[in-house]
Design a protein around this motif. Structure first.
Motif, PDB file in Angstrom:
ATOM      1  N   LYS A  78      37.141 -23.793  30.563  1.00 32.10           N
ATOM      2  CA  LYS A  78      36.843 -25.179  30.141  1.00 32.10           C
ATOM      3  C   LYS A  78      37.415 -25.613  28.904  1.00 32.10           C
ATOM      4  CE  LYS A  78      32.971 -28.508  30.341  1.00 32.10           C
ATOM      5  NZ  LYS A  78      31.528 -28.596  30.551  1.00 32.10           N
ATOM      6  N   LEU A  79      37.344 -24.848  27.776  1.00 30.23           N
ATOM      7  CA  LEU A  79      37.662 -24.844  26.633  1.00 30.23           C
ATOM      8  C   LEU A  79      39.155 -25.340  26.467  1.00 30.23           C
ATOM      9  CD1 LEU A  79      37.316 -25.334  23.433  1.00 30.23           C
ATOM     10  CD2 LEU A  79      37.742 -22.770  23.326  1.00 30.23           C
ATOM     11  N   TYR A  80      40.050 -24.572  27.432  1.00 28.07           N
ATOM     12  CA  TYR A  80      41.332 -24.810  27.322  1.00 28.07           C
ATOM     13  C   TYR A  80      41.945 -26.090  28.290  1.00 28.07           C
ATOM     14  CZ  TYR A  80      46.137 -23.783  28.795  1.00 28.07           C
ATOM     15  OH  TYR A  80      47.733 -23.905  28.861  1.00 28.07           O
ATOM     16  N   ASN A  81      41.067 -26.251  29.196  1.00 28.61           N
ATOM     17  CA  ASN A  81      41.274 -27.548  30.227  1.00 28.61           C
ATOM     18  C   ASN A  81      40.963 -28.860  29.647  1.00 28.61           C
ATOM     19  OD1 ASN A  81      42.125 -25.839  32.351  1.00 28.61           O
ATOM     20  ND2 ASN A  81      39.842 -25.707  33.216  1.00 28.61           N
ATOM     21  N   GLU A  82      40.000 -28.803  28.435  1.00 28.05           N
ATOM     22  CA  GLU A  82      39.489 -29.913  27.794  1.00 28.05           C
ATOM     23  C   GLU A  82      40.259 -29.922  26.367  1.00 28.05           C
ATOM     24  OE1 GLU A  82      35.550 -30.722  27.811  1.00 28.05           O
ATOM     25  OE2 GLU A  82      35.329 -30.465  30.009  1.00 28.05           O
ATOM     26  N   ARG A  83      41.337 -29.186  26.142  1.00 21.08           N
ATOM     27  CA  ARG A  83      41.843 -28.816  25.093  1.00 21.08           C
ATOM     28  C   ARG A  83      42.383 -30.239  24.210  1.00 21.08           C
ATOM     29  NH1 ARG A  83      45.329 -27.386  28.937  1.00 21.08           N
ATOM     30  NH2 ARG A  83      47.529 -28.289  29.245  1.00 21.08           N
ATOM     31  N   SER A  84      42.876 -31.482  25.093  1.00 24.32           N
ATOM     32  CA  SER A  84      43.092 -32.572  24.391  1.00 24.32           C
ATOM     33  C   SER A  84      41.948 -33.247  23.518  1.00 24.32           C
ATOM     34  CB  SER A  84      43.465 -33.742  25.686  1.00 24.32           C
ATOM     35  OG  SER A  84      42.605 -33.899  26.614  1.00 24.32           O
ATOM     36  N   GLU A  85      40.735 -33.124  24.287  1.00 25.29           N
ATOM     37  CA  GLU A  85      39.614 -33.479  23.547  1.00 25.29           C
ATOM     38  C   GLU A  85      39.236 -32.778  22.365  1.00 25.29           C
ATOM     39  OE1 GLU A  85      35.940 -36.181  23.488  1.00 25.29           O
ATOM     40  OE2 GLU A  85      38.104 -36.434  24.534  1.00 25.29           O
ATOM     41  N   ARG A  88      41.558 -33.467  19.546  1.00 25.99           N
ATOM     42  CA  ARG A  88      41.055 -34.991  18.948  1.00 25.99           C
ATOM     43  C   ARG A  88      40.216 -34.509  17.964  1.00 25.99           C
ATOM     44  NH1 ARG A  88      37.013 -38.314  19.431  1.00 25.99           N
ATOM     45  NH2 ARG A  88      36.088 -37.193  21.141  1.00 25.99           N
ATOM     46  N   VAL A  89      39.041 -33.731  18.368  1.00 25.18           N
ATOM     47  CA  VAL A  89      37.971 -33.793  17.294  1.00 25.18           C
ATOM     48  C   VAL A  89      38.399 -32.689  16.284  1.00 25.18           C
ATOM     49  CG1 VAL A  89      35.712 -32.283  17.159  1.00 25.18           C
ATOM     50  CG2 VAL A  89      36.244 -33.573  19.250  1.00 25.18           C
ATOM     51  N   ARG A  91      41.399 -32.932  15.005  1.00 24.20           N
ATOM     52  CA  ARG A  91      42.420 -33.785  14.151  1.00 24.20           C
ATOM     53  C   ARG A  91      41.158 -34.466  13.165  1.00 24.20           C
ATOM     54  NH1 ARG A  91      43.530 -39.294  16.856  1.00 24.20           N
ATOM     55  NH2 ARG A  91      41.195 -39.371  16.466  1.00 24.20           N
ATOM     56  N   ASN A  92      40.443 -35.046  13.815  1.00 21.02           N
ATOM     57  CA  ASN A  92      39.374 -35.834  12.930  1.00 21.02           C
ATOM     58  C   ASN A  92      38.533 -34.771  11.825  1.00 21.02           C
ATOM     59  OD1 ASN A  92      39.640 -37.802  14.543  1.00 21.02           O
ATOM     60  ND2 ASN A  92      37.778 -37.600  15.668  1.00 21.02           N
ATOM     61  N   THR A  93      38.249 -33.672  12.058  1.00 23.48           N
ATOM     62  CA  THR A  93      37.698 -32.479  11.452  1.00 23.48           C
ATOM     63  C   THR A  93      38.612 -32.218  10.229  1.00 23.48           C
ATOM     64  OG1 THR A  93      36.492 -31.837  13.159  1.00 23.48           O
ATOM     65  CG2 THR A  93      36.632 -30.484  10.885  1.00 23.48           C
ATOM     66  N   LEU A  94      40.083 -32.081  10.226  1.00 23.97           N
ATOM     67  CA  LEU A  94      41.157 -31.643   9.497  1.00 23.97           C
ATOM     68  C   LEU A  94      41.655 -32.950   8.666  1.00 23.97           C
ATOM     69  CD1 LEU A  94      43.380 -29.420  11.763  1.00 23.97           C
ATOM     70  CD2 LEU A  94      41.889 -28.627   9.978  1.00 23.97           C
ATOM     71  N   MET A 257      24.960 -39.897  11.120  1.00 26.13           N
ATOM     72  CA  MET A 257      24.200 -41.234  10.821  1.00 26.13           C
ATOM     73  C   MET A 257      25.377 -42.354  10.925  1.00 26.13           C
ATOM     74  SD  MET A 257      21.369 -40.721   9.948  1.00 26.13           S
ATOM     75  CE  MET A 257      21.162 -42.387   9.651  1.00 26.13           C
ATOM     76  N   PHE A 258      26.653 -42.274  10.755  1.00 25.87           N
ATOM     77  CA  PHE A 258      27.670 -43.172  10.753  1.00 25.87           C
ATOM     78  C   PHE A 258      28.519 -43.464  11.902  1.00 25.87           C
ATOM     79  CE2 PHE A 258      27.274 -42.804   6.186  1.00 25.87           C
ATOM     80  CZ  PHE A 258      27.346 -44.258   5.705  1.00 25.87           C
ATOM     81  N   TYR A 259      28.021 -42.561  13.056  1.00 20.29           N
ATOM     82  CA  TYR A 259      28.552 -42.652  14.347  1.00 20.29           C
ATOM     83  C   TYR A 259      28.033 -43.780  15.025  1.00 20.29           C
ATOM     84  CZ  TYR A 259      29.497 -41.356  19.081  1.00 20.29           C
ATOM     85  OH  TYR A 259      30.110 -41.150  20.298  1.00 20.29           O
ATOM     86  N   ASN A 260      29.011 -44.514  15.683  1.00 13.86           N
ATOM     87  CA  ASN A 260      29.027 -45.669  16.637  1.00 13.86           C
ATOM     88  C   ASN A 260      30.043 -45.662  17.652  1.00 13.86           C
ATOM     89  OD1 ASN A 260      30.936 -47.877  15.632  1.00 13.86           O
ATOM     90  ND2 ASN A 260      29.708 -47.483  13.693  1.00 13.86           N
ATOM     91  N   PRO A 261      29.787 -46.446  18.579  1.00 18.95           N
ATOM     92  CA  PRO A 261      30.974 -46.494  19.766  1.00 18.95           C
ATOM     93  C   PRO A 261      31.989 -47.140  19.362  1.00 18.95           C
ATOM     94  CG  PRO A 261      28.792 -47.094  20.612  1.00 18.95           C
ATOM     95  CD  PRO A 261      28.592 -46.903  19.067  1.00 18.95           C
ATOM     96  N   LEU A 262      32.007 -47.992  18.457  1.00 16.26           N
ATOM     97  CA  LEU A 262      33.244 -48.411  17.862  1.00 16.26           C
ATOM     98  C   LEU A 262      34.283 -47.592  17.171  1.00 16.26           C
ATOM     99  CD1 LEU A 262      32.024 -51.937  16.622  1.00 16.26           C
ATOM    100  CD2 LEU A 262      33.183 -51.615  18.826  1.00 16.26           C
ATOM    101  N   VAL A 263      33.609 -46.543  16.467  1.00 22.04           N
ATOM    102  CA  VAL A 263      34.442 -45.717  15.685  1.00 22.04           C
ATOM    103  C   VAL A 263      34.314 -44.106  16.310  1.00 22.04           C
ATOM    104  CG1 VAL A 263      34.303 -47.156  13.390  1.00 22.04           C
ATOM    105  CG2 VAL A 263      32.541 -45.409  14.003  1.00 22.04           C
ATOM    106  N   ALA A 264      33.732 -44.011  17.447  1.00 21.92           N
ATOM    107  CA  ALA A 264      33.566 -42.656  17.936  1.00 21.92           C
ATOM    108  C   ALA A 264      34.870 -41.813  17.881  1.00 21.92           C
ATOM    109  CB  ALA A 264      32.851 -42.826  19.236  1.00 21.92           C
ATOM    110  N   ASP A 265      35.876 -42.520  18.210  1.00 19.63           N
ATOM    111  CA  ASP A 265      37.226 -41.831  18.521  1.00 19.63           C
ATOM    112  C   ASP A 265      37.684 -41.116  17.064  1.00 19.63           C
ATOM    113  OD1 ASP A 265      39.722 -41.141  20.003  1.00 19.63           O
ATOM    114  OD2 ASP A 265      40.607 -42.284  18.545  1.00 19.63           O
ATOM    115  N   ARG A 266      37.329 -41.602  16.065  1.00 19.99           N
ATOM    116  CA  ARG A 266      37.864 -41.017  14.534  1.00 19.99           C
ATOM    117  C   ARG A 266      36.627 -40.359  13.919  1.00 19.99           C
ATOM    118  NH1 ARG A 266      42.383 -44.029  12.743  1.00 19.99           N
ATOM    119  NH2 ARG A 266      43.558 -44.716  14.423  1.00 19.99           N
TER     120      ARG A 266
END
Length: 318
Positions: A78-85, A88-89, A91-94, A257-266
């Motif tokens: 599943k980790l490999y199949n959802e590698r795009s997600e 993305r995470v 990318r944000n972390t780095l 704390m700062f998570y909201n749907p508008l900025v969830a992708d980043r």
């Protein structure tokens, strides 16, 4: 009588083991509670890695593998199949950690400037005001940021006074500014506390070096460049390499704390994503698999940083 008996037993122990061994034994006994704490909090939880190959759900009995369905490597697939997600995470972390690495010279510069302050009371004031944000919780920081950067916050009101229409979502909901806002808040909260170790390193520099520089006619900038900077450079290198090894651990509470749907992708970093998968989506085994990925990558980064330390400083950090 008891005191004399205790001293006699202590002197007998010293004669048998030697003074140095007794001192070392005392220091070892002082370290035991901390060693137990580290083992309990960092190594015992590794037992939970076993859940990555079982269909475990929160609320089931601990280590009751007989009543769990064995799924093998399904979570790793599943980790490999959802590698795009996952990418993305990552990318944000780095990106967030990379911005943090770019700001690592700021505590050094502040420590050097702080060392040049001569007023005792003003020095205490500066140190208190710059260190205090480290002890403010991210809940409070979010409240302050909301008051300043929300749609009807202070910044938006000031912009409207000058005829500038702010973003309809406010800065907190602006996906293009979220990285830099979190970077700014992270610097504001931590740089004063981070500078303490560099202030201590400057204090540890031999005072005779500064006296010799004054005798040779060196001005303030020359003294800083040729004595202060080389004196704290080894400390900076170690701290930088440790920051590199922890690049995947850039915090949870700030982004929670700062998570909201508008900025969830980043704003979804790895720590927050593991929490979301495990406790919101309720896929606990998959969240453990993600945690295992983070741990293994962190170990690779640690030994990479250790190798860089050997090349740069000629000495390892671990």
């Amino acid at each position: 009588m008891r005191k004399m008996q205790g001293r006699g037993e202590e002197s007998l122990l010293v004669r048998r083991l030697g003074r140095r061994r007794v001192r070392g034994l005392k220091y070892t006994l002082l370290a035991v509670p901390f060693m137990v704490y580290i083992f309990a909090m960092n190594y015992v939880p590794l037992i939970g890695w076993l859940y990555s190959v079982f269909d475990y759900r929160l609320g089931q009995k601990f280590l009751d593998f007989g009543n769990m369905v064995f799924v093998g490597l399904d979570n790793f697939k599943k980790l490999y199949n959802e590698r795009s997600e996952v990418l993305r995470v990552m990318r944000n972390t780095l990106v967030m950690s990379g911005l943090g690495l770019l700001s690592t010279p700021l505590p050094v510069v502040f420590a050097i400037l702080f060392n040049e302050i001569r007023g005792k009371h003003f020095k205490k004031f500066v140190q208190t005001t710059t260190t205090l944000p480290n002890f403010i919780s991210w809940i409070t920081v979010y409240g302050i940021a909301f008051a300043f950067f929300s749609v009807n916050g202070f910044v938006s009101m000031v912009l409207r006074q000058f005829g500038i229409e702010p973003s309809p979502t406010g800065i907190l909901g602006d996906v293009d500014k979220v990285w830099f806002l979190q970077w700014f808040l992270g610097i504001w909260k931590s740089f004063g506390w981070s500078s303490i170790i560099y202030i201590a390193a400057i204090v540890g520099i031999d005072a005779e070096l500064f006296d010799a520089a004054r005798v040779d006619g060196a001005d303030k900038l020359q003294t800083i460049w040729h004595i202060t900077v080389p004196g704290i450079l080894p400390t900076y290198v170690v701290m930088f390499l440790l920051a590199v090894s922890n690049i995947l651990t850039n915090g949870f509470d700030q982004y929670f704390m700062f998570y909201n749907p508008l900025v969830a992708d980043r704003i979804e970093v790895l720590d927050y994503y593991v929490y979301k998968v495990g406790f919101i989506i309720n896929d606990y085994p998959y969240s453990i698999t993600l945690g295992m990925l983070k741990s293994l990558l962190s170990i690779v980064l640690l030994f990479t940083a250790n190798g860089l330390s050997k090349k740069i400083r000629g000495d390892a950090i671990v």
